[in-house]
Design a protein around this motif. Structure first.
Motif, PDB file in Angstrom:
ATOM      1  N   ILE A   1     -33.471 -25.202  -3.735  1.00 19.06           N
ATOM      2  CA  ILE A   1     -32.603 -25.578  -4.849  1.00 19.06           C
ATOM      3  C   ILE A   1     -33.392 -26.281  -5.952  1.00 19.06           C
ATOM      4  CG2 ILE A   1     -30.679 -27.069  -5.534  1.00 19.06           C
ATOM      5  CD1 ILE A   1     -29.442 -26.533  -2.784  1.00 19.06           C
ATOM      6  N   ALA A   2     -34.342 -27.135  -5.560  1.00 18.02           N
ATOM      7  CA  ALA A   2     -35.118 -27.888  -6.543  1.00 18.02           C
ATOM      8  C   ALA A   2     -35.907 -26.978  -7.466  1.00 18.02           C
ATOM      9  CB  ALA A   2     -36.070 -28.854  -5.828  1.00 18.02           C
ATOM     10  N   VAL A   3     -36.337 -25.809  -6.960  1.00 20.72           N
ATOM     11  CA  VAL A   3     -37.121 -24.881  -7.776  1.00 20.72           C
ATOM     12  C   VAL A   3     -36.245 -23.787  -8.373  1.00 20.72           C
ATOM     13  CG1 VAL A   3     -38.974 -23.174  -7.740  1.00 20.72           C
ATOM     14  CG2 VAL A   3     -39.242 -25.336  -6.519  1.00 20.72           C
ATOM     15  N   ALA A   4     -35.454 -23.130  -7.537  1.00 20.28           N
ATOM     16  CA  ALA A   4     -34.646 -22.007  -8.029  1.00 20.28           C
ATOM     17  C   ALA A   4     -33.547 -22.459  -8.976  1.00 20.28           C
ATOM     18  CB  ALA A   4     -34.034 -21.246  -6.851  1.00 20.28           C
ATOM     19  N   GLY A   5     -33.151 -23.737  -8.902  1.00 22.73           N
ATOM     20  CA  GLY A   5     -32.143 -24.237  -9.826  1.00 22.73           C
ATOM     21  C   GLY A   5     -32.580 -24.152 -11.272  1.00 22.73           C
ATOM     22  N   GLU A   6     -33.899 -24.095 -11.503  1.00 27.19           N
ATOM     23  CA  GLU A   6     -34.413 -23.958 -12.871  1.00 27.19           C
ATOM     24  C   GLU A   6     -34.011 -22.620 -13.495  1.00 27.19           C
ATOM     25  OE1 GLU A   6     -36.091 -25.973 -14.778  1.00 27.19           O
ATOM     26  OE2 GLU A   6     -37.032 -27.496 -13.511  1.00 27.19           O
ATOM     27  N   TYR A   7     -33.796 -21.621 -12.660  1.00 25.85           N
ATOM     28  CA  TYR A   7     -33.515 -20.279 -13.170  1.00 25.85           C
ATOM     29  C   TYR A   7     -32.019 -20.021 -13.357  1.00 25.85           C
ATOM     30  CZ  TYR A   7     -38.396 -19.445 -12.149  1.00 25.85           C
ATOM     31  OH  TYR A   7     -39.766 -19.520 -12.135  1.00 25.85           O
TER      32      TYR A   7
ATOM     33  N   ARG B   1     -36.185 -21.898 -19.303  1.00 19.72           N
ATOM     34  CA  ARG B   1     -36.653 -21.753 -20.682  1.00 19.72           C
ATOM     35  C   ARG B   1     -36.738 -23.106 -21.368  1.00 19.72           C
ATOM     36  NH1 ARG B   1     -32.779 -17.546 -20.194  1.00 19.72           N
ATOM     37  NH2 ARG B   1     -33.760 -15.504 -19.982  1.00 19.72           N
ATOM     38  N   VAL B   2     -35.772 -23.957 -21.099  1.00 18.86           N
ATOM     39  CA  VAL B   2     -35.787 -25.306 -21.680  1.00 18.86           C
ATOM     40  C   VAL B   2     -36.972 -26.100 -21.124  1.00 18.86           C
ATOM     41  CG1 VAL B   2     -34.497 -27.452 -21.934  1.00 18.86           C
ATOM     42  CG2 VAL B   2     -33.289 -25.252 -21.970  1.00 18.86           C
ATOM     43  N   SER B   3     -37.195 -25.980 -19.811  1.00 22.08           N
ATOM     44  CA  SER B   3     -38.296 -26.710 -19.181  1.00 22.08           C
ATOM     45  C   SER B   3     -39.643 -26.269 -19.726  1.00 22.08           C
ATOM     46  CB  SER B   3     -38.257 -26.512 -17.663  1.00 22.08           C
ATOM     47  OG  SER B   3     -37.081 -27.067 -17.107  1.00 22.08           O
ATOM     48  N   LEU B   4     -39.826 -24.971 -19.892  1.00 26.44           N
ATOM     49  CA  LEU B   4     -41.100 -24.465 -20.383  1.00 26.44           C
ATOM     50  C   LEU B   4     -41.272 -24.698 -21.885  1.00 26.44           C
ATOM     51  CD1 LEU B   4     -41.456 -21.142 -18.366  1.00 26.44           C
ATOM     52  CD2 LEU B   4     -42.528 -23.361 -17.932  1.00 26.44           C
ATOM     53  N   ALA B   5     -40.169 -24.817 -22.606  1.00 27.30           N
ATOM     54  CA  ALA B   5     -40.282 -25.192 -24.018  1.00 27.30           C
ATOM     55  C   ALA B   5     -40.764 -26.633 -24.143  1.00 27.30           C
ATOM     56  CB  ALA B   5     -38.938 -25.014 -24.713  1.00 27.30           C
TER      57      ALA B   5
ATOM     58  N   ARG C   1     -47.416 -25.775 -20.918  1.00 25.39           N
ATOM     59  CA  ARG C   1     -48.487 -25.537 -19.945  1.00 25.39           C
ATOM     60  C   ARG C   1     -47.867 -25.335 -18.572  1.00 25.39           C
ATOM     61  NH1 ARG C   1     -52.253 -30.592 -20.749  1.00 25.39           N
ATOM     62  NH2 ARG C   1     -53.434 -29.571 -19.064  1.00 25.39           N
ATOM     63  N   ARG C   2     -47.749 -24.085 -18.190  1.00 22.36           N
ATOM     64  CA  ARG C   2     -47.037 -23.761 -16.955  1.00 22.36           C
ATOM     65  C   ARG C   2     -47.717 -24.320 -15.714  1.00 22.36           C
ATOM     66  NH1 ARG C   2     -44.067 -17.879 -17.546  1.00 22.36           N
ATOM     67  NH2 ARG C   2     -43.372 -18.152 -19.710  1.00 22.36           N
ATOM     68  N   GLY C   3     -49.034 -24.396 -15.752  1.00 24.60           N
ATOM     69  CA  GLY C   3     -49.740 -24.973 -14.621  1.00 24.60           C
ATOM     70  C   GLY C   3     -49.383 -26.433 -14.409  1.00 24.60           C
ATOM     71  N   VAL C   4     -49.281 -27.189 -15.490  1.00 21.76           N
ATOM     72  CA  VAL C   4     -48.886 -28.596 -15.406  1.00 21.76           C
ATOM     73  C   VAL C   4     -47.446 -28.710 -14.912  1.00 21.76           C
ATOM     74  CG1 VAL C   4     -48.469 -30.699 -16.754  1.00 21.76           C
ATOM     75  CG2 VAL C   4     -50.512 -29.313 -17.183  1.00 21.76           C
ATOM     76  N   PHE C   5     -46.584 -27.863 -15.443  1.00 23.05           N
ATOM     77  CA  PHE C   5     -45.183 -27.875 -15.023  1.00 23.05           C
ATOM     78  C   PHE C   5     -45.053 -27.596 -13.524  1.00 23.05           C
ATOM     79  CE2 PHE C   5     -41.516 -25.066 -14.141  1.00 23.05           C
ATOM     80  CZ  PHE C   5     -40.496 -25.974 -14.314  1.00 23.05           C
TER      81      PHE C   5
ATOM     82  N   ARG D   1     -47.266 -15.464 -14.697  1.00 24.09           N
ATOM     83  CA  ARG D   1     -47.459 -14.108 -15.211  1.00 24.09           C
ATOM     84  C   ARG D   1     -46.184 -13.418 -15.644  1.00 24.09           C
ATOM     85  NH1 ARG D   1     -52.521 -12.042 -13.739  1.00 24.09           N
ATOM     86  NH2 ARG D   1     -51.719  -9.919 -13.889  1.00 24.09           N
ATOM     87  N   ARG D   2     -45.022 -13.952 -15.266  1.00 25.56           N
ATOM     88  CA  ARG D   2     -43.757 -13.295 -15.595  1.00 25.56           C
ATOM     89  C   ARG D   2     -42.997 -14.080 -16.633  1.00 25.56           C
ATOM     90  NH1 ARG D   2     -42.205  -9.493 -11.691  1.00 25.56           N
ATOM     91  NH2 ARG D   2     -44.121  -8.597 -10.839  1.00 25.56           N
ATOM     92  N   ASP D   3     -42.131 -13.391 -17.384  1.00 26.58           N
ATOM     93  CA  ASP D   3     -41.278 -14.062 -18.356  1.00 26.58           C
ATOM     94  C   ASP D   3     -40.268 -14.960 -17.661  1.00 26.58           C
ATOM     95  OD1 ASP D   3     -42.557 -12.780 -20.426  1.00 26.58           O
ATOM     96  OD2 ASP D   3     -41.121 -11.115 -20.506  1.00 26.58           O
ATOM     97  N   ALA D   4     -39.910 -16.040 -18.328  1.00 25.46           N
ATOM     98  CA  ALA D   4     -38.931 -16.966 -17.752  1.00 25.46           C
ATOM     99  C   ALA D   4     -37.544 -16.364 -17.754  1.00 25.46           C
ATOM    100  CB  ALA D   4     -38.938 -18.267 -18.531  1.00 25.46           C
TER     101      ALA D   4
END
Length: 266
Positions: free
Chosen positions: A94-100, A106-110, A114-118, A263-266
């Motif tokens: 839930i902690a990870v998949a809840g982002e999707y 999209r809000v988190s990556l905006a 830096r996806r590696g840091v995220f 490597r994939r779109d959000a």
């Protein structure tokens, strides 16, 4: 008329700038979990389920079961781990998949391009929270379980006891991260739960108890990781080598999940 030289800006070292950029991301990931009631309840369920079922088992053992030659009082204290790991899987997924859900990623990556840091920050927060709860859970399981076993219980100084207490906390944290990695790969909490929960529960019941080792089954993540709970591990893996096998499973899941995020779109 004297000319005052311009102040030279203080150089910022790469390590300092990295710290400044990572710290707010860690804080934001912590706030995401703390402010979502379902995630807090799921994390609390890890403690409740593990301690509750462990205490129930230790309190209801018969005299015949306690007198069996192969009885392991340390392992019996963590009987509820079979159920507590379900809550750990739910929390990690839930902690990870809840982002999707609803485009939250999209809000988190905006906010954190830096996806590696995220990804590193999310895994760090999820893993540390799971480890803290896991260690508290294992300590409570051992203390309560040995008290309920009475004269058949052992102290923390018994062979393998301290190792098992630490190992139970590590196991719960690693299983949580395993679910988190798969959640990033599949982008669906129900999918991860539908795969991992039957895998960790039904497969173990079908194939037998963790203490009855000696085949390829010992290299499955749950079997390998739970070797550390036994006073005398049986089979091809020892207590820490079994944990090492589980770490490899977790590392593979986190790598696959992180690679898809990169490597994939959000």
């Amino acid at each position: 008329m004297s000319v005052v030289p311009a102040a030279t800006p203080t150089p910022t070292t790469p390590s300092a700038s990295a710290t400044l950029s990572v710290r707010p991301v860690l804080r934001s990931e912590w706030l995401k979990i703390r402010t979502v009631r379902s995630q807090c309840l799921t994390l609390a369920s890890v403690f409740a389920a593990t301690v509750g079922f462990s205490a129930l088992m230790c309190a209801t053992l018969s005299a015949e079961e306690l007198s069996e030659p192969g009885f392991d009082p340390v392992h019996m204290s963590f009987f509820g781990l079979n159920f507590g790991q379900i809550a750990a899987v739910c929390f990690g997924s839930i902690a990870v998949a809840g982002e999707y859900r609803d485009g939250g990623i999209r809000v988190s990556l905006a906010a954190v391009p830096r996806r590696g840091v995220f990804w590193a920050a999310k895994i760090a927060v999820v893993g540390l929270l799971a480890l803290a709860v896991g260690l508290a859970t294992s300590a409570a399981c051992f203390a309560l379980g040995q008290t309920l076993l009475g004269d058949d219980g052992v102290g923390i100084g018994a062979p393998g006891a301290l190792r098992a207490v630490v190992g139970c906390g590590l196991y719960l944290a690693l299983i949580t991260l395993f679910a988190a990695g798969l959640a990033a790969l599949l982008r669906s909490a129900p999918a991860v739960m539908g795969i991992l929960i039957p895998f960790l529960l039904m497969l173990s019941f079908v194939l037998g108890d963790v203490s009855q080792g000696g085949s390829w089954v010992d290299f499955l993540p749950d079997r390998a990781g739970q070797q550390i709970l036994l006073q005398e591990p049986d089979g091809p893996l020892g207590s820490w080598t079994g944990t090492g096998v589980l770490v490899l499973w977790v590392a593979a899941a986190l790598w696959a999940g992180g690679r898809r995020l990169m490597r994939r779109d959000a």
